[in-house]
Design a protein around this motif. Structure first.
Motif, mmCIF file in Angstrom:
data_model
loop_
_atom_site.group_PDB
_atom_site.id
_atom_site.type_symbol
_atom_site.label_atom_id
_atom_site.label_comp_id
_atom_site.label_asym_id
_atom_site.label_seq_id
_atom_site.Cartn_x
_atom_site.Cartn_y
_atom_site.Cartn_z
ATOM 1 N N PHE A 231 2.295 -10.586 -4.504
ATOM 2 C CA PHE A 231 1.648 -11.415 -3.478
ATOM 3 C C PHE A 231 1.816 -10.789 -2.092
ATOM 4 C CE2 PHE A 231 1.552 -14.767 -0.325
ATOM 5 C CZ PHE A 231 0.351 -15.397 -0.644
ATOM 6 N N ARG B 67 -0.431 -7.698 -1.750
ATOM 7 C CA ARG B 67 -1.865 -7.932 -1.832
ATOM 8 C C ARG B 67 -2.341 -8.863 -0.719
ATOM 9 N NH1 ARG B 67 -6.650 -6.161 -2.698
ATOM 10 N NH2 ARG B 67 -8.123 -7.838 -2.963
ATOM 11 N N HIS B 68 -1.577 -9.874 -0.423
ATOM 12 C CA HIS B 68 -2.147 -10.939 0.403
ATOM 13 C C HIS B 68 -1.494 -11.141 1.766
ATOM 14 C CE1 HIS B 68 -5.143 -12.385 -2.373
ATOM 15 N NE2 HIS B 68 -4.261 -12.262 -3.349
ATOM 16 N N THR B 69 -0.483 -10.342 2.096
ATOM 17 C CA THR B 69 0.081 -10.545 3.424
ATOM 18 C C THR B 69 -0.238 -9.354 4.321
ATOM 19 O OG1 THR B 69 2.190 -9.471 2.988
ATOM 20 C CG2 THR B 69 2.037 -11.804 2.435
ATOM 21 N N VAL B 70 -0.258 -9.614 5.607
ATOM 22 C CA VAL B 70 -0.488 -8.550 6.573
ATOM 23 C C VAL B 70 0.635 -7.520 6.472
ATOM 24 C CG1 VAL B 70 -0.692 -8.026 9.018
ATOM 25 C CG2 VAL B 70 -1.730 -10.091 8.104
ATOM 26 N N ARG C 190 -0.172 -5.093 3.738
ATOM 27 C CA ARG C 190 -1.221 -4.127 4.104
ATOM 28 C C ARG C 190 -0.670 -3.096 5.085
ATOM 29 N NH1 ARG C 190 -3.398 -4.384 -0.124
ATOM 30 N NH2 ARG C 190 -4.837 -2.829 0.682
ATOM 31 N N GLN C 191 0.188 -3.569 5.996
ATOM 32 C CA GLN C 191 0.785 -2.629 6.952
ATOM 33 C C GLN C 191 1.701 -1.647 6.253
ATOM 34 O OE1 GLN C 191 2.579 -5.357 9.691
ATOM 35 N NE2 GLN C 191 0.813 -5.401 11.046
ATOM 36 N N TYR D 251 1.262 -0.163 3.383
ATOM 37 C CA TYR D 251 0.461 0.986 2.954
ATOM 38 C C TYR D 251 0.071 1.843 4.148
ATOM 39 C CZ TYR D 251 -0.058 -0.989 -1.722
ATOM 40 O OH TYR D 251 0.188 -1.458 -2.984
ATOM 41 N N ALA D 252 -0.268 1.188 5.253
ATOM 42 C CA ALA D 252 -0.710 1.923 6.440
ATOM 43 C C ALA D 252 0.419 2.786 6.999
ATOM 44 C CB ALA D 252 -1.209 0.937 7.502
ATOM 45 N N GLU E 294 1.161 5.710 4.678
ATOM 46 C CA GLU E 294 0.138 6.754 4.644
ATOM 47 C C GLU E 294 0.134 7.565 5.933
ATOM 48 O OE1 GLU E 294 -3.292 6.654 2.759
ATOM 49 O OE2 GLU E 294 -3.929 8.400 3.882
ATOM 50 N N ASN E 295 0.241 6.888 7.065
ATOM 51 C CA ASN E 295 0.174 7.605 8.332
ATOM 52 C C ASN E 295 0.930 6.813 9.395
ATOM 53 O OD1 ASN E 295 -0.541 8.881 10.733
ATOM 54 N ND2 ASN E 295 -2.582 9.399 9.991
ATOM 55 N N ALA F 62 -0.498 4.180 12.254
ATOM 56 C CA ALA F 62 -0.089 2.774 12.194
ATOM 57 C C ALA F 62 0.505 2.338 13.528
ATOM 58 C CB ALA F 62 0.924 2.572 11.065
ATOM 59 N N VAL G 152 1.156 -1.448 15.066
ATOM 60 C CA VAL G 152 2.281 -1.852 14.230
ATOM 61 C C VAL G 152 3.580 -1.398 14.894
ATOM 62 C CG1 VAL G 152 3.350 -1.639 11.958
ATOM 63 C CG2 VAL G 152 0.863 -1.603 12.168
ATOM 64 N N GLY H 268 2.118 5.540 0.930
ATOM 65 C CA GLY H 268 0.771 4.987 0.997
ATOM 66 C C GLY H 268 0.171 4.611 -0.345
#
Lengths: 492, 332
Positions: free
Chosen positions: B196, B199-202, B205-206, B208-209, B212-213, B217, B222, B279
């Motif tokens: 959860f 997939r569903h929280t900011v 998502r951050q 992964y960001a 990755e970089n 970010a 961020v 990432g």
């Protein structure tokens, strides 16, 4: 009849799956000439380069080298004939010295079989002298500037007895001065009888260096003319297949309201800079590479803390500790190199577009339907060519990637846009779309600050231009004073 | 659903068919798809060789065995997605277990013991996260150092001996509900929550960001420093949880009880598709990864393959998964 061409390509065809990347390419390259290869992104330039360097085998057609006809080259064959390619991305060994780079893989040896450093240095010095280049051969490559690194790559090609040198956008990231350094080297090589294929998006540079221009479009050779017969408008028409009145034009919509006030700001690389930016205005930042333009944008955006001086955004004094604070104050920064610090390359368009928005919103949960709608709206609005927003941004063209970055910031609804080289490495069609978006932004009352090395862009787009040198703004130009000549003379 | 071959005259079968196709395409596109197929094939092959493998007793056993490593694997997955790695988990688990065991033997209330154990792991991890991201250090090196330090502290504390719990604190690791061991519920719960979050929280998502970089970010607003401390702390919470379960299950606190856990969990996450470059990675993938590794060792025990061969098999699976992962990446 002059001597036979070094290289002739006849009816080269190459498919990638259903896509026809090359569709009957015909041209030749003579010894001692600089041939400019022009075309939009996706016109087939890169595929063609890879065909000539032996990385791709064409599906049909002939490649004639020294009078011998081949259906395809291999990397080894290309090397044996002295075809060297300098790709856009730097492939030097950053931690090795200049002369070591020249001899990687073919180190000179003493009789005892040990590496003969003195001899290698001597050769390296000779090559640099021959190229007329002032690059210290003992320097570590990572300490050199971009142009010097390209010269080292060129020297490496020379060291492998290149007869044909292919340069893929070698000057994409250079300022005028650096471009000139590189061009001097190119000219020397040309005069020694090397055939050079030069790929560039910069029409000014093409005019400056090329003897002949070949335009590709949709994998076909559209035109092949000596430089004297090339007219800019016709060239653009050949490249994009339609006429364009002006590459960038701009309607002034500046107001009197001040959006951003920079007052005596000192930061790393920025030395006591003051400027004001009004709503609806485009202010250009010109100057040589290293003059402090990127650093100034970084200081405004809170990338590095300001040492002294003040920033006022919409009249209120601000002290940004990080980009986050600047974003909250309604500022965004479109960085110089989208692949390095602009995009999450392996992630989807959706992820790229919604991250700054979600971060600024300080929400805890992602509203996926909402995020998807927003991304789809942006994609439609900016005419970004993607199959779906779930597609990874890695495989998009430069222009579409740049639009993704614009989209992610537009989603946060900033009032001040800082652009660092907004159209680097994107084709003319995409450039115009970026210019059009910038125009839309200022009409909506946003303020825009553009740092650019492309003078035609600065001249065509900006209401005012501040020229930087050694971290300071030395000159400010407005109205009819904004000319390439005035900018260059202030920058040098 | 009737599986007759007579085509229905009406179109009611149409939607279910398209739903099926939708799931089929989603499944193929999913990076975990091939891993799931490999796992199922493996299970079928082993079950044919030795039917006892699919006995209720054994399934329960496998699930119990993987739950501790599974919980830490989820933490490790978060770390790997964010571009970090943690080599210290094995000895942090051991150290926390030793501390908790000592407190239990001093007859401290269970609440105090639990909070101390979790608090220790969370704060040590948050501290190392702070140091690593503030000073911009390599997490690999720092956690390698921490691994040695935690090991040393645990050995000093215990004089190298095990601390038996004398039947205290058994419910967590040995308890069952509906005949299913409690740790299995905890593991599945951790997976669900982590899924959860990703997939569903900011925050997810951050993650992964940032992985990755990092710089992109940071420029997207961020607060990377604060963010990384949170990731480490969350990871520390899972490590603390795993320490409690493991200690409770085996009934001792020992300075070497979880040695090698770091490699096991990194391997599981990587088999599940997490990329050490950051990432990339999923909870479902890591779940399958840890299950796969657990099933391999369990099945080999059951069919009587020596432990020595198990190591080789484990290595083959890890490298095979990485090769498979790189092939699918090339294709896309």
């Amino acid at each position: 009849m002059a001597e036979a061409p070094l290289l002739i390509l006849r009816n080269i065809v190459k498919h990638f799956g259903p896509n026809k990347a090359l569709d009957g390419i015909n041209f030749h390259l003579n010894a001692g000439e600089v041939l400019a290869l022009c075309g939009e992104n996706g016109a087939g330039k890169s595929t063609l380069v890879k065909t000539m360097s032996g990385a791709h085998a064409p599906d049909s057609g002939e490649i004639i080298l020294n009078g011998v006809t081949y259906p395809a080259l291999t990397p080894r064959l290309a090397l044996e004939y002295g075809i060297s390619t300098i790709y856009q991305e730097n492939i030097l060994f950053q931690h090795l010295k200049v002369y070591e780079n020249l001899f990687v893989g073919r180190e000179l040896r003493t009789k005892q079989g040990l590496v003969d450093r003195p001899l290698m240095k001597e050769r390296a010095r000779e090559i640099m002298r021959m190229l007329g280049a002032d690059v210290p051969i003992d320097a570590i490559v990572s300490e050199l500037g971009g142009a010097q690194q390209k010269i080292v790559e060129t020297a490496r090609a020379v060291n492998s007895d290149a007869k044909i040198l292919i340069m893929d956008e070698p000057s994409a990231s250079f300022g005028k001065h650096e471009v000139e350094l590189l061009f001097k080297v190119v000219e020397r090589l040309r005069d020694r009888g090397v055939g050079i294929i030069f790929i560039s998006h910069h029409l000014e540079e093409v005019r400056r260096i090329a003897n002949r221009v070949v335009v590709l479009r949709d994998g076909k050779t559209i035109s092949d003319k000596p430089i004297a017969e090339v007219q800019e408008q016709a060239l653009i028409k050949d490249m994009i297949g339609r006429t364009v009145e002006e590459v960038c034009h701009h309607i002034c919509s500046a107001t009197d309201e001040i959006a951003l006030e920079v007052d005596n700001v000192v930061a790393p690389g920025v030395n006591n800079v003051s400027l004001t930016l009004r709503r609806g205005e485009i202010l250009g930042l010109a100057g040589l590479v290293g003059a402090g333009r990127t650093e100034l944008l970084g200081a405004i955006f809170g990338r590095k803390p300001i040492e002294s001086g003040t920033l006022r955004v919409q009249g209120s004094k601000q002290r940004f500790k990080s980009p986050k604070d600047a974003i909250d104050a309604g500022i965004c920064l479109i960085t110089e190199d989208r692949k390095i610090d602009g995009l999450f390359l392996n992630q989807s368009c959706l992820a790229n577009i919604h991250i700054p928005y979600e971060t600024k919103r300080r929400g805890k949960l992602v509203n996926w339907p909402n995020a998807r709608d927003m991304a789809n709206d942006m994609v439609a609005k900016l005419r970004i060519k993607v199959g779906s927003v779930e597609q990874s941004v890695k495989n998009l063209s430069g222009g579409n990637q740049q639009k993704i970055i614009l989209a992610k910031w537009m989603a946060t609804q900033p009032q001040i846009y800082l652009f660092d080289e907004p159209t680097r490495g994107i084709d003319i069609g995409a450039k115009q779309e970026v210019y059009r978006e910038i125009q839309t932004l200022i009409e909506a009352g946003c303020a825009v600050l553009i740092a650019s090395s492309e003078l035609s862009e600065v001249v065509g787009l900006c209401d005012r231009v501040a020229v930087m040198k050694n971290g300071q703004i030395t000159t400010e130009l407005a109205g009819a004073d904004i000319t390439e000549h005035n900018i260059i003379s202030a920058a040098l | 659903m009737p599986s007759r071959s007579i085509p229905p005259a009406n179109t009611t079968a149409q939607p279910s068919q398209s739903v099926l196709r939708h799931f089929a395409t989603k499944f193929i596109a999913n990076r975990s798809g091939p891993l799931l197929i490999a796992l199922i094939v493996y299970i079928v092959v082993i079950a044919l060789i030795e039917p006892r493998f699919l006995s209720l007793y054994n399934i329960r056993n496998v699930m119990l065995q993987v739950s501790v490593a599974g919980i830490v694997t989820i933490g490790m997955t978060l770390m790997i997605i964010s571009g970090q790695i943690d080599l210290s988990v094995g000895f942090l688990v051991s150290l926390a277990a030793c501390v908790m065991a000592t407190l239990l033997n001093l007859d401290m209330p269970v609440v105090v013991v639990v909070l101390t154990g979790l608090g220790l792991c969370v704060s040590l991890q948050a501290l190392s996260g702070f140091v690593i991201s503030r000073l911009k250090l390599e997490s690999f090196i720092v956690t390698l150092g921490l691994m040695a330090i935690y090991r040393g502290i645990a050995l000093l504390m215990t004089n190298g001996a095990e601390i038996p719990l004398d039947r205290k604190f058994q419910a967590l690791g040995r308890g069952r509900w509906l005949e299913i061991p409690i740790p299995v519920f905890i593991f599945l719960g951790v997976c669900a929550i982590a899924w959860f979050i990703l997939r569903h929280t900011v925050f997810g998502r951050q993650l992964y960001a940032v992985g990755e970089n990092n710089e992109a970010a940071h420029l997207a607003g961020v607060n990377v420093l604060k963010f990384k401390i949170q990731v480490y702390a969350l990871h520390g919470l899972l490590v603390g949880l795993a320490a409690m379960i493991l200690m409770s299950r085996i009934g001792v606190g020992s300075p070497n009880m979880a040695a090698g856990l770091e490699l096991e969990t990194i391997a599981a996450a990587v088999v599940g598709g997490a990329a050490l470059a950051g990432g990339r990675g999923t909870v479902f993938g890591s779940f399958l990864g840890v299950l796969f590794l657990g099933i391999i060792s369990n099945s080999m025990n059951i069919i009587g393959v020596s432990t020595f061969w198990q190591y080789i098999m484990l290595g083959v699976v890890v490298i095979g998964a990485v090769i498979a992962g790189s092939r699918t990446k090339d294709k896309s």
